[in-house]
Design a protein around this motif. Sequence first.
Motif, PDB file in Angstrom:
ATOM      1  N   ARG A 139      41.885  33.342  70.330  1.00 30.56           N
ATOM      2  CA  ARG A 139      42.908  32.365  70.102  1.00 30.56           C
ATOM      3  C   ARG A 139      44.008  32.122  70.999  1.00 30.56           C
ATOM      4  N   TYR A 140      44.971  33.273  70.978  1.00 29.99           N
ATOM      5  CA  TYR A 140      46.211  32.744  71.834  1.00 29.99           C
ATOM      6  C   TYR A 140      46.305  34.022  72.735  1.00 29.99           C
ATOM      7  N   ARG A 141      47.230  34.042  73.637  1.00 32.10           N
ATOM      8  CA  ARG A 141      47.233  34.916  74.542  1.00 32.10           C
ATOM      9  C   ARG A 141      47.268  36.308  74.296  1.00 32.10           C
ATOM     10  N   ASN A 142      48.029  36.626  73.320  1.00 30.88           N
ATOM     11  CA  ASN A 142      48.162  37.812  72.645  1.00 30.88           C
ATOM     12  C   ASN A 142      47.418  38.476  71.181  1.00 30.88           C
ATOM     13  N   MET A 143      46.933  37.199  70.623  1.00 30.63           N
ATOM     14  CA  MET A 143      46.251  37.207  69.304  1.00 30.63           C
ATOM     15  C   MET A 143      45.184  36.631  69.100  1.00 30.63           C
ATOM     16  N   GLY A 144      44.015  37.190  68.387  1.00 28.12           N
ATOM     17  CA  GLY A 144      42.775  36.516  68.103  1.00 28.12           C
ATOM     18  C   GLY A 144      42.878  36.039  66.606  1.00 28.12           C
ATOM     19  N   LEU A 145      41.942  35.303  66.396  1.00 28.20           N
ATOM     20  CA  LEU A 145      41.954  34.369  64.805  1.00 28.20           C
ATOM     21  C   LEU A 145      40.812  35.289  64.302  1.00 28.20           C
ATOM     22  N   ILE A 146      41.126  35.822  63.061  1.00 30.21           N
ATOM     23  CA  ILE A 146      39.805  36.298  62.353  1.00 30.21           C
ATOM     24  C   ILE A 146      39.870  35.793  60.841  1.00 30.21           C
ATOM     25  N   ARG A 147      38.614  35.626  60.291  1.00 30.58           N
ATOM     26  CA  ARG A 147      38.377  35.154  59.019  1.00 30.58           C
ATOM     27  C   ARG A 147      37.815  35.913  58.018  1.00 30.58           C
ATOM     28  N   ALA A 148      38.279  36.246  56.736  1.00 27.48           N
ATOM     29  CA  ALA A 148      37.421  36.980  56.008  1.00 27.48           C
ATOM     30  C   ALA A 148      37.345  36.298  54.753  1.00 27.48           C
ATOM     31  N   SER A 149      36.211  36.414  53.992  1.00 30.01           N
ATOM     32  CA  SER A 149      35.930  35.767  52.534  1.00 30.01           C
ATOM     33  C   SER A 149      36.477  36.707  51.424  1.00 30.01           C
ATOM     34  N   TYR A 150      37.209  36.222  50.347  1.00 27.62           N
ATOM     35  CA  TYR A 150      37.636  36.826  49.375  1.00 27.62           C
ATOM     36  C   TYR A 150      36.938  36.408  47.904  1.00 27.62           C
ATOM     37  N   GLU A 151      36.228  37.547  47.159  1.00 25.24           N
ATOM     38  CA  GLU A 151      35.456  37.059  46.107  1.00 25.24           C
ATOM     39  C   GLU A 151      35.971  37.666  44.912  1.00 25.24           C
ATOM     40  N   VAL A 152      36.579  37.081  43.939  1.00 19.04           N
ATOM     41  CA  VAL A 152      36.942  37.741  42.906  1.00 19.04           C
ATOM     42  C   VAL A 152      36.207  37.643  41.599  1.00 19.04           C
ATOM     43  N   PHE A 153      35.895  38.803  40.931  1.00 16.09           N
ATOM     44  CA  PHE A 153      34.837  38.818  39.923  1.00 16.09           C
ATOM     45  C   PHE A 153      35.527  39.273  38.559  1.00 16.09           C
ATOM     46  N   LYS A 154      34.975  38.798  37.428  1.00 13.91           N
ATOM     47  CA  LYS A 154      35.573  39.466  36.217  1.00 13.91           C
ATOM     48  C   LYS A 154      34.102  39.941  35.565  1.00 13.91           C
ATOM     49  N   GLY A 155      34.662  40.970  34.668  1.00 22.54           N
ATOM     50  CA  GLY A 155      33.594  41.539  33.898  1.00 22.54           C
ATOM     51  C   GLY A 155      32.632  42.205  34.858  1.00 22.54           C
ATOM     52  N   GLU A 156      31.391  42.067  34.498  1.00 25.39           N
ATOM     53  CA  GLU A 156      30.387  42.785  35.154  1.00 25.39           C
ATOM     54  C   GLU A 156      29.760  42.097  36.343  1.00 25.39           C
ATOM     55  N   GLY A 157      30.492  41.123  36.962  1.00 31.89           N
ATOM     56  CA  GLY A 157      30.161  40.483  38.178  1.00 31.89           C
ATOM     57  C   GLY A 157      30.279  39.033  38.136  1.00 31.89           C
ATOM     58  N   GLU A 158      30.819  38.630  37.253  1.00 32.68           N
ATOM     59  CA  GLU A 158      30.812  36.949  37.247  1.00 32.68           C
ATOM     60  C   GLU A 158      31.901  36.372  38.265  1.00 32.68           C
ATOM     61  N   LEU A 159      31.592  35.738  39.219  1.00 31.59           N
ATOM     62  CA  LEU A 159      32.516  35.047  40.203  1.00 31.59           C
ATOM     63  C   LEU A 159      33.390  34.036  39.735  1.00 31.59           C
ATOM     64  N   VAL A 160      34.654  34.238  39.923  1.00 33.33           N
ATOM     65  CA  VAL A 160      35.718  33.611  39.298  1.00 33.33           C
ATOM     66  C   VAL A 160      36.581  32.658  40.366  1.00 33.33           C
ATOM     67  N   LEU A 161      36.528  33.267  41.566  1.00 35.08           N
ATOM     68  CA  LEU A 161      37.458  32.719  42.737  1.00 35.08           C
ATOM     69  C   LEU A 161      36.931  33.205  43.984  1.00 35.08           C
ATOM     70  N   TYR A 162      37.015  32.047  44.938  1.00 35.61           N
ATOM     71  CA  TYR A 162      36.342  32.355  46.254  1.00 35.61           C
ATOM     72  C   TYR A 162      37.588  31.524  47.185  1.00 35.61           C
ATOM     73  N   CYS A 163      37.834  32.317  48.197  1.00 35.46           N
ATOM     74  CA  CYS A 163      38.653  31.868  49.342  1.00 35.46           C
ATOM     75  C   CYS A 163      38.356  32.420  50.718  1.00 35.46           C
ATOM     76  N   GLU A 164      38.852  31.849  51.865  1.00 33.37           N
ATOM     77  CA  GLU A 164      38.826  32.305  53.227  1.00 33.37           C
ATOM     78  C   GLU A 164      39.997  32.655  53.680  1.00 33.37           C
ATOM     79  N   HIS A 165      40.454  33.828  54.293  1.00 26.78           N
ATOM     80  CA  HIS A 165      41.819  34.112  54.572  1.00 26.78           C
ATOM     81  C   HIS A 165      41.636  34.341  56.093  1.00 26.78           C
ATOM     82  N   LEU A 166      42.730  33.513  56.787  1.00 23.03           N
ATOM     83  CA  LEU A 166      42.553  33.124  58.099  1.00 23.03           C
ATOM     84  C   LEU A 166      43.825  34.333  58.803  1.00 23.03           C
ATOM     85  N   GLN A 167      43.781  35.119  59.581  1.00 23.31           N
ATOM     86  CA  GLN A 167      44.640  35.853  60.119  1.00 23.31           C
ATOM     87  C   GLN A 167      44.741  36.056  61.729  1.00 23.31           C
ATOM     88  N   THR A 168      46.056  35.991  62.348  1.00 20.73           N
ATOM     89  CA  THR A 168      45.994  36.132  63.774  1.00 20.73           C
ATOM     90  C   THR A 168      46.211  37.502  63.879  1.00 20.73           C
TER      91      THR A 168
END
Length: 183
Positions: A139-168
């Motif tokens: 992305r930039y001269r000294n840094m790249g851009l990465i993307r990761a997904s975060y899945e939050v589950f409750k109990g024994e595997g019920e998906l409750v939240l999803y998002c994607e985190h961008l970081q340099t």
Amino acid sequence: MSEFSPTIGVASTHPADMPEAHADIPVWNSENWFYEDWQPGHKIRSLRRTIAEGESHMFNALVLDIHPYVQDQMFAGKEGIFGKRLVAGAFVFSAGLGLVATNCVNAFSYGYDKLRFIKPVFIGDTIYSIRTNLDKKPRYRNMGLIRASYEVFKGEGELVLYCEHLQTVKYKNPADFVGKTEK
């Protein structure tokens, strides 16, 4: 450099301002990976954690969230559609991401995309998170851009939240990316 300078980055690996035997011990929950080290497809899973009533109230008080669904048991029990109080979505987001957060001294948060509160979380629910490395691009001269997904589950595997985190993330060898960056 002052006598009380912080020990971060490369210096945190073997800081000169503590006994050598202590400096040789790896720093817990800290990473020194670079853009080149980040591998798409890699996953990590957190330990589980149960959300207690007290911490839910503390979070709501801190952010001034007094919505009846999270603060008023009488309303939530009699008039609310779930029949009990919810944990604030912002707290589920914060706690869920915190469960898989690492302290990489070469990465900087760029933002979050696709944040969705999929199912309600209630006081006393137990959550855990899975982080999946999705992709990366120079992305930039000294840094790249990465993307990761975060899945939050409750109990024994019920998906409750999803998002994607961008970081340099800093390049280990910026010269390798000359002419390949967007900016």
